[in-house]
Motif scaffolding. Structure first.
Motif, PDB file in Angstrom:
ATOM      1  N   MET A   1     -28.688  35.683  33.779  1.00  0.00           N
ATOM      2  CA  MET A   1     -27.766  34.581  33.874  1.00  0.00           C
ATOM      3  C   MET A   1     -26.411  35.032  34.397  1.00  0.00           C
ATOM      4  O   MET A   1     -25.766  34.281  35.093  1.00  0.00           O
ATOM      5  CB  MET A   1     -27.586  33.936  32.509  1.00  0.00           C
ATOM      6  CG  MET A   1     -28.439  32.758  32.290  1.00  0.00           C
ATOM      7  SD  MET A   1     -27.789  31.896  30.858  1.00  0.00           S
ATOM      8  CE  MET A   1     -29.067  30.768  30.595  1.00  0.00           C
TER       9      MET A   1
ATOM     10  N   VAL B   1     -25.969  35.036  38.271  1.00  0.00           N
ATOM     11  CA  VAL B   1     -26.009  33.763  38.992  1.00  0.00           C
ATOM     12  C   VAL B   1     -24.986  32.765  38.460  1.00  0.00           C
ATOM     13  O   VAL B   1     -24.856  31.679  38.980  1.00  0.00           O
ATOM     14  CB  VAL B   1     -27.423  33.141  38.957  1.00  0.00           C
ATOM     15  CG1 VAL B   1     -28.408  34.013  39.662  1.00  0.00           C
ATOM     16  CG2 VAL B   1     -27.871  32.847  37.551  1.00  0.00           C
TER      17      VAL B   1
ATOM     18  N   LEU C   1     -25.025  30.804  36.094  1.00  0.00           N
ATOM     19  CA  LEU C   1     -25.596  29.518  35.715  1.00  0.00           C
ATOM     20  C   LEU C   1     -24.906  28.972  34.469  1.00  0.00           C
ATOM     21  O   LEU C   1     -24.647  27.778  34.365  1.00  0.00           O
ATOM     22  CB  LEU C   1     -27.099  29.668  35.471  1.00  0.00           C
ATOM     23  CG  LEU C   1     -27.869  28.391  35.220  1.00  0.00           C
ATOM     24  CD1 LEU C   1     -27.643  27.380  36.339  1.00  0.00           C
ATOM     25  CD2 LEU C   1     -29.340  28.687  35.084  1.00  0.00           C
TER      26      LEU C   1
ATOM     27  N   SER D   1     -34.906  27.131  30.635  1.00  0.00           N
ATOM     28  CA  SER D   1     -35.681  27.623  31.770  1.00  0.00           C
ATOM     29  C   SER D   1     -37.036  28.131  31.290  1.00  0.00           C
ATOM     30  O   SER D   1     -37.799  28.685  32.051  1.00  0.00           O
ATOM     31  CB  SER D   1     -34.915  28.748  32.482  1.00  0.00           C
ATOM     32  OG  SER D   1     -34.670  29.805  31.586  1.00  0.00           O
TER      33      SER D   1
ATOM     34  N   LYS E   1     -29.094  30.963  43.383  1.00  0.00           N
ATOM     35  CA  LYS E   1     -29.007  31.075  41.921  1.00  0.00           C
ATOM     36  C   LYS E   1     -30.394  31.071  41.294  1.00  0.00           C
ATOM     37  O   LYS E   1     -30.705  31.858  40.415  1.00  0.00           O
ATOM     38  CB  LYS E   1     -28.157  29.944  41.347  1.00  0.00           C
ATOM     39  CG  LYS E   1     -26.685  30.053  41.685  1.00  0.00           C
ATOM     40  CD  LYS E   1     -25.904  28.881  41.176  1.00  0.00           C
ATOM     41  CE  LYS E   1     -24.466  28.879  41.607  1.00  0.00           C
ATOM     42  NZ  LYS E   1     -23.704  30.039  41.308  1.00  0.00           N
ATOM     43  N   TRP E   2     -31.237  30.177  41.770  1.00  0.00           N
ATOM     44  CA  TRP E   2     -32.562  30.083  41.169  1.00  0.00           C
ATOM     45  C   TRP E   2     -33.435  31.277  41.525  1.00  0.00           C
ATOM     46  O   TRP E   2     -34.194  31.763  40.679  1.00  0.00           O
ATOM     47  CB  TRP E   2     -33.243  28.775  41.559  1.00  0.00           C
ATOM     48  CG  TRP E   2     -34.341  28.518  40.577  1.00  0.00           C
ATOM     49  CD1 TRP E   2     -35.659  28.730  40.750  1.00  0.00           C
ATOM     50  CD2 TRP E   2     -34.187  28.063  39.234  1.00  0.00           C
ATOM     51  NE1 TRP E   2     -36.337  28.431  39.603  1.00  0.00           N
ATOM     52  CE2 TRP E   2     -35.462  28.025  38.665  1.00  0.00           C
ATOM     53  CE3 TRP E   2     -33.089  27.702  38.471  1.00  0.00           C
ATOM     54  CZ2 TRP E   2     -35.679  27.614  37.348  1.00  0.00           C
ATOM     55  CZ3 TRP E   2     -33.310  27.299  37.173  1.00  0.00           C
ATOM     56  CH2 TRP E   2     -34.591  27.259  36.622  1.00  0.00           C
TER      57      TRP E   2
ATOM     58  N   LEU F   1     -32.446  34.086  39.259  1.00  0.00           N
ATOM     59  CA  LEU F   1     -32.881  33.791  37.905  1.00  0.00           C
ATOM     60  C   LEU F   1     -34.397  33.940  37.770  1.00  0.00           C
ATOM     61  O   LEU F   1     -34.891  34.469  36.770  1.00  0.00           O
ATOM     62  CB  LEU F   1     -32.439  32.385  37.508  1.00  0.00           C
ATOM     63  CG  LEU F   1     -32.543  32.021  36.039  1.00  0.00           C
ATOM     64  CD1 LEU F   1     -31.731  32.969  35.171  1.00  0.00           C
ATOM     65  CD2 LEU F   1     -32.091  30.598  35.805  1.00  0.00           C
TER      66      LEU F   1
ATOM     67  N   LYS G   1     -35.498  37.382  37.120  1.00  0.00           N
ATOM     68  CA  LYS G   1     -35.102  37.941  35.829  1.00  0.00           C
ATOM     69  C   LYS G   1     -35.841  37.317  34.650  1.00  0.00           C
ATOM     70  O   LYS G   1     -35.902  37.899  33.588  1.00  0.00           O
ATOM     71  CB  LYS G   1     -33.598  37.746  35.610  1.00  0.00           C
ATOM     72  CG  LYS G   1     -32.776  38.581  36.529  1.00  0.00           C
ATOM     73  CD  LYS G   1     -31.317  38.408  36.190  1.00  0.00           C
ATOM     74  CE  LYS G   1     -30.532  39.395  36.991  1.00  0.00           C
ATOM     75  NZ  LYS G   1     -29.498  40.021  36.252  1.00  0.00           N
ATOM     76  N   ASN G   2     -36.373  36.121  34.818  1.00  0.00           N
ATOM     77  CA  ASN G   2     -36.929  35.389  33.683  1.00  0.00           C
ATOM     78  C   ASN G   2     -38.420  35.139  33.885  1.00  0.00           C
ATOM     79  O   ASN G   2     -38.810  34.333  34.725  1.00  0.00           O
ATOM     80  CB  ASN G   2     -36.178  34.065  33.511  1.00  0.00           C
ATOM     81  CG  ASN G   2     -36.562  33.337  32.259  1.00  0.00           C
ATOM     82  OD1 ASN G   2     -37.665  33.479  31.733  1.00  0.00           O
ATOM     83  ND2 ASN G   2     -35.647  32.524  31.757  1.00  0.00           N
TER      84      ASN G   2
ATOM     85  N   LEU H   1     -40.160  31.266  33.676  1.00  0.00           N
ATOM     86  CA  LEU H   1     -39.894  30.146  34.578  1.00  0.00           C
ATOM     87  C   LEU H   1     -41.170  29.643  35.240  1.00  0.00           C
ATOM     88  O   LEU H   1     -42.142  30.361  35.382  1.00  0.00           O
ATOM     89  CB  LEU H   1     -38.909  30.582  35.668  1.00  0.00           C
ATOM     90  CG  LEU H   1     -37.517  30.954  35.192  1.00  0.00           C
ATOM     91  CD1 LEU H   1     -36.671  31.410  36.367  1.00  0.00           C
ATOM     92  CD2 LEU H   1     -36.847  29.802  34.493  1.00  0.00           C
TER      93      LEU H   1
ATOM     94  N   CYS I   1     -40.937  26.302  41.154  1.00  0.00           N
ATOM     95  CA  CYS I   1     -39.605  26.674  41.607  1.00  0.00           C
ATOM     96  C   CYS I   1     -39.608  27.017  43.084  1.00  0.00           C
ATOM     97  O   CYS I   1     -38.742  26.568  43.836  1.00  0.00           O
ATOM     98  CB  CYS I   1     -39.089  27.878  40.821  1.00  0.00           C
ATOM     99  SG  CYS I   1     -38.824  27.518  39.080  1.00  0.00           S
TER     100      CYS I   1
END
Length: 149
Positions: free
Chosen positions: A1, A4, A6, A88, A127-128, A131, A134-135, A138, A143
């Motif tokens: 986070m 980005v 967010l 997310s 940004k997405w 993210l 990293k996640n 999601l 996405c």
């Protein structure tokens, strides 16, 4: 986070946010100190302490380890306060919907910010994409399709 921003984007929106002490303490470990300081001083953020509430522990145990304590605390709070849940995490959003909690993915929030010209399409995609890398929770395929649009 933190890479980005967010969290900065969400907190810049003129809305009231609620989180739990479990999540707040977890965030402290994962973001840079400047962003955390902004978060801690944000007047539109309330931190809800629930660890002493027996109904929370009953709810947490009823899920039999399906959600982390942070996820469960957010879901429990959203349900009790009839709040909208932003996440997310596809697993958490699934549980929210099963429990009658109005919820939105962060991708939906970013796309809404794009529609309202708060972010450009390139900013949303950048940004997405960061993210997503990293996640692990999601909705990766969804996405990628929406970012390309």
């Amino acid at each position: 986070m933190q890479s980005v921003n967010l969290l900065d984007c969400l907190l810049s929106v003129d809305r009231f946010f609620l989180t739990t002490n479990f999540v707040f303490n977890s965030i402290r470990k994962s973001i840079n100190s400047d962003t955390f300081a902004k978060l801690a001083q944000n007047k539109n953020l309330e931190i809800f302490s629930i660890e002493q509430m027996d109904p929370f522990w009953e709810f947490y145990l009823s899920l039999q380890g399906s959600l982390s304590i942070e996820e469960c605390s957010v879901l429990f709070s959203a349900q009790k306060m009839q709040a909208v849940l932003l996440s997310s995490d596809k697993n958490l959003i699934g549980f929210a919907k099963k429990n009658g909690v109005n919820s939105f993915s962060l991708l939906a929030v970013l796309k809404c910010m794009e529609k309202r010209n708060l972010l450009s399409p390139n900013e949303v995609a950048t940004k997405w994409s960061v993210l997503m890398n990293k996640n692990k929770n999601l909705y990766k395929e969804e996405c990628r399709k929406k970012i390309i649009q």
